[in-house]
Scaffold this active site. Sequence first.
Site, PDB file in Angstrom:
ATOM      1  N   LYS A 122       2.145  -3.172  -3.606  1.00 28.08           N
ATOM      2  CA  LYS A 122       2.632  -2.394  -4.750  1.00 28.08           C
ATOM      3  C   LYS A 122       3.146  -3.302  -5.865  1.00 28.08           C
ATOM      4  O   LYS A 122       2.996  -3.001  -7.039  1.00 28.08           O
ATOM      5  CB  LYS A 122       3.759  -1.446  -4.305  1.00 28.08           C
ATOM      6  CG  LYS A 122       3.214  -0.125  -3.798  1.00 28.08           C
ATOM      7  CD  LYS A 122       4.307   0.925  -3.718  1.00 28.08           C
ATOM      8  CE  LYS A 122       5.103   0.791  -2.449  1.00 28.08           C
ATOM      9  NZ  LYS A 122       6.018   1.887  -2.201  1.00 28.08           N
ATOM     10  N   GLU A 137       8.521   4.689  -0.457  1.00 30.42           N
ATOM     11  CA  GLU A 137       9.587   4.286  -1.370  1.00 30.42           C
ATOM     12  C   GLU A 137       9.072   4.573  -2.771  1.00 30.42           C
ATOM     13  O   GLU A 137       7.984   4.121  -3.134  1.00 30.42           O
ATOM     14  CB  GLU A 137       9.855   2.786  -1.186  1.00 30.42           C
ATOM     15  CG  GLU A 137      11.093   2.358  -1.919  1.00 30.42           C
ATOM     16  CD  GLU A 137      11.402   0.879  -1.758  1.00 30.42           C
ATOM     17  OE1 GLU A 137      10.833   0.223  -0.864  1.00 30.42           O
ATOM     18  OE2 GLU A 137      12.217   0.386  -2.552  1.00 30.42           O
ATOM     19  N   ARG A 187      -1.636  -2.155   9.308  1.00 25.39           N
ATOM     20  CA  ARG A 187      -1.862  -1.635   7.964  1.00 25.39           C
ATOM     21  C   ARG A 187      -3.314  -1.858   7.545  1.00 25.39           C
ATOM     22  O   ARG A 187      -3.997  -2.739   8.050  1.00 25.39           O
ATOM     23  CB  ARG A 187      -0.877  -2.207   6.949  1.00 25.39           C
ATOM     24  CG  ARG A 187      -0.908  -3.685   6.709  1.00 25.39           C
ATOM     25  CD  ARG A 187      -0.040  -4.061   5.493  1.00 25.39           C
ATOM     26  NE  ARG A 187       1.342  -3.628   5.605  1.00 25.39           N
ATOM     27  CZ  ARG A 187       2.003  -2.970   4.633  1.00 25.39           C
ATOM     28  NH1 ARG A 187       1.402  -2.669   3.500  1.00 25.39           N
ATOM     29  NH2 ARG A 187       3.252  -2.636   4.781  1.00 25.39           N
TER      30      ARG A 187
HETATM   31  P1  ATP Z   1       6.918  -1.906  -0.217  1.00 18.16           P
HETATM   32  O1  ATP Z   1       6.569  -3.342  -0.183  1.00 18.16           O
HETATM   33  O2  ATP Z   1       7.203  -1.406  -1.581  1.00 18.16           O
HETATM   34  O3  ATP Z   1       7.887  -1.442   0.843  1.00 18.16           O
HETATM   35  P2  ATP Z   1       5.032  -0.424   1.324  1.00 18.16           P
HETATM   36  O4  ATP Z   1       3.578  -0.685   1.282  1.00 18.16           O
HETATM   37  O5  ATP Z   1       5.767  -0.629   2.580  1.00 18.16           O
HETATM   38  O6  ATP Z   1       5.543  -1.258   0.133  1.00 18.16           O
HETATM   39  P3  ATP Z   1       6.137   2.222   1.264  1.00 18.16           P
HETATM   40  O7  ATP Z   1       6.294   3.122   0.124  1.00 18.16           O
HETATM   41  O8  ATP Z   1       7.362   1.760   1.958  1.00 18.16           O
HETATM   42  O9  ATP Z   1       5.288   1.009   0.767  1.00 18.16           O
HETATM   43  O10 ATP Z   1       5.130   2.857   2.308  1.00 18.16           O
HETATM   44  C1  ATP Z   1       5.228   4.153   2.820  1.00 18.16           C
HETATM   45  C2  ATP Z   1       4.535   4.226   4.147  1.00 18.16           C
HETATM   46  O11 ATP Z   1       3.165   3.877   4.010  1.00 18.16           O
HETATM   47  C3  ATP Z   1       5.146   3.264   5.135  1.00 18.16           C
HETATM   48  O12 ATP Z   1       5.332   3.949   6.362  1.00 18.16           O
HETATM   49  C4  ATP Z   1       4.136   2.168   5.247  1.00 18.16           C
HETATM   50  O13 ATP Z   1       4.157   1.626   6.522  1.00 18.16           O
HETATM   51  C5  ATP Z   1       2.822   2.876   4.943  1.00 18.16           C
HETATM   52  N1  ATP Z   1       1.877   1.934   4.361  1.00 18.16           N
HETATM   53  C6  ATP Z   1       2.038   1.181   3.259  1.00 18.16           C
HETATM   54  N2  ATP Z   1       0.971   0.382   3.036  1.00 18.16           N
HETATM   55  C7  ATP Z   1       0.090   0.645   4.026  1.00 18.16           C
HETATM   56  C8  ATP Z   1      -1.217   0.152   4.358  1.00 18.16           C
HETATM   57  N3  ATP Z   1      -1.825  -0.777   3.630  1.00 18.16           N
HETATM   58  N4  ATP Z   1      -1.819   0.659   5.457  1.00 18.16           N
HETATM   59  C9  ATP Z   1      -1.219   1.597   6.188  1.00 18.16           C
HETATM   60  N5  ATP Z   1       0.000   2.108   5.936  1.00 18.16           N
HETATM   61  C10 ATP Z   1       0.664   1.640   4.871  1.00 18.16           C
HETATM   62 MG    MG Z   2       8.043  -0.164   2.741  1.00 17.55          MG
END
Ligand code: ATP
Ligand code: MG
Length: 560
Positions: free
Chosen positions: A280, A43, A270
């Site tokens: 984030k 995102e 994660r």
């Molecule tokens: P938000 O709370 O803004 O949704 P998010 O961490 O889910 O934050 P995204 O931009 O939606 O951020 O993440 C993109 C991809 O990265 C998603 O598929 C998410 O599952 C993965 N991702 C995010 N944080 C992690 C993490 N700490 N470890 C592994 N994968 C992650």
């Molecule tokens: Mg997300």
Amino acid sequence: MSEEKNNVVEGTGLSGTGNFIHNYIQEDLKAELNKIHTRFPPEPNGYLHIGHAKSICLNFGLAKLYGGKCNLRFDDTNPTKEDVEYVESIQEDVKWLGFDWEDRLYYASSYFETYYQVALKLIQEGKAYVCDLTPEEMREYRGTLSTPGKNSPYRDRSVEENLDLFQRMRAGEFPDGSRTLRAKIDMASPNINMRDPVLYRISHAHHHTTGDAWCIYPMYDFAHPLEDAIEGITHSICTMEFEDHRPLYEWVVREAGYVENPPRQIEFARLGLTNTVMSKRKLRALVEDGLVDGWDDPRMPTISGLRRRGFTPESIRDFCERIGVSKANSMVDSSLLEHCIREDLKGKAKVVMAILNPLKLVITNYPEGQVEMVELENNPENPDMGTRQVPFGRELYIEQEDFMEEPVKKFFRLAPGKEVRLKGAYFVTCTDVIKDENGAILEVHCTYDPETKSGSGFEGRKVKGTLHWVSADYCVKATARLYDYLMLDNPDDPNGEMIMNPNSLEVRECYIEPSIANAQRGERFQFMRNGYFCVDTKDSKEDALVFNRIVSLKSSFKVK
Ligand code: ATP
Ligand code: MG
């Protein structure tokens, strides 16, 4: 033993066939799903971090391993928090990590019309309805984990009324939050996600790609499965918190009519890192509150911060490989990431002499004004990197830590009356300590033995200590930034707190051998005994280099 435990092989990452995602994919390949297609769906509401790197390596890595494809898709269905700055930084970071989406760069917002058409189809089939409950009422009607929910009084609206209201929602007739479109599934489902989830909400907000074309926006749980299905994704890999959403994901895909080879959602744990904040929202707060020097502050766990600090893409990929993929959430020790960059740089980075805490050393029997070049290896682990000449003279700087006026036991470096080797040069013996009126040490005086020149084959006697040094007349002055963890606690742990480490940055003036003068921005070096350093890309000037310490040579971080 649980299924998860059986499938986890620690540290195998992508190369390990024990990774449970490989098992799933291999099952699917046997079932003649002959090509795999994954996606990385950030995102654009912040910069990517090391947790995202895990997901990037997994998605692009699986595609590569199985000869498939991986899309980069901006999951930009939420208009309020998104920004083009993030869209650009994300592309830069994925490329820098070494992955290529070729011509497959997509925006979830470009499918807005398709989601809308699917919503109309659901309404026509009696599977979705417009609901006028307020958010508070909706919460009350939803029930709890132990009690079923209640049907909304608007649940039995006619198809015609629903179509009319939904079209008027789109036309902008109603204010934000006044109505929603909900799926008609089951208010008594044990899975709360299936209790008539909201599919669309009204939000008169400007969107970064579609502008003011829409005032209704799809919810993540509705849009995401459709995005995957539209792009022909075979394996939709996401983090564990979506496990309970999987039945809804499958419902949306099926009811939208994607029945042949529907995408399969697979969850993994994660990444959490010790002394690191990865949310984030919290990272954005650090940037906006000015607690760090932007998203690419070298202390940040963002990809851009790690890059500026001096981490290599290879070291981050290696880290992702070593942590492996499992379903059990766990906290990885930050020292593993540090280990990976040391491993990568040890045979690659030029080793130079730099003094971070200078102490003047004068060789009283060395001719004044004489300069002699001594030869040093550029990297003792990698003879192919050759040698260089370093100027040596009567006045040098050594590290303060390498001298003790009253040496403790087992201190083999310089002390009054003691003899040490100066790296690549001569043996020197300390004869005198010069102090100011307050007793602070200004200089140490030594004599050298001309017989002991390095490389001369001298075998008369041995010394235990070897010190690095720089010539006082020919060294280059620079700034060294030494880092410690940004956080004192583990904020991503359920009980962790976001407590900033007040000592996460220490700035020093340092003296470096003159070969450093031609260093390029972003170039990495080992400063002998002091760690790996990278020339800062932003703050370095041609005649005023700034070096970021990537990592010390041994794990010696103070914070636990
Ligand atoms: P938000 O709370 O803004 O949704 P998010 O961490 O889910 O934050 P995204 O931009 O939606 O951020 O993440 C993109 C991809 O990265 C998603 O598929 C998410 O599952 C993965 N991702 C995010 N944080 C992690 C993490 N700490 N470890 C592994 N994968 C992650
Ligand atoms: Mg997300």
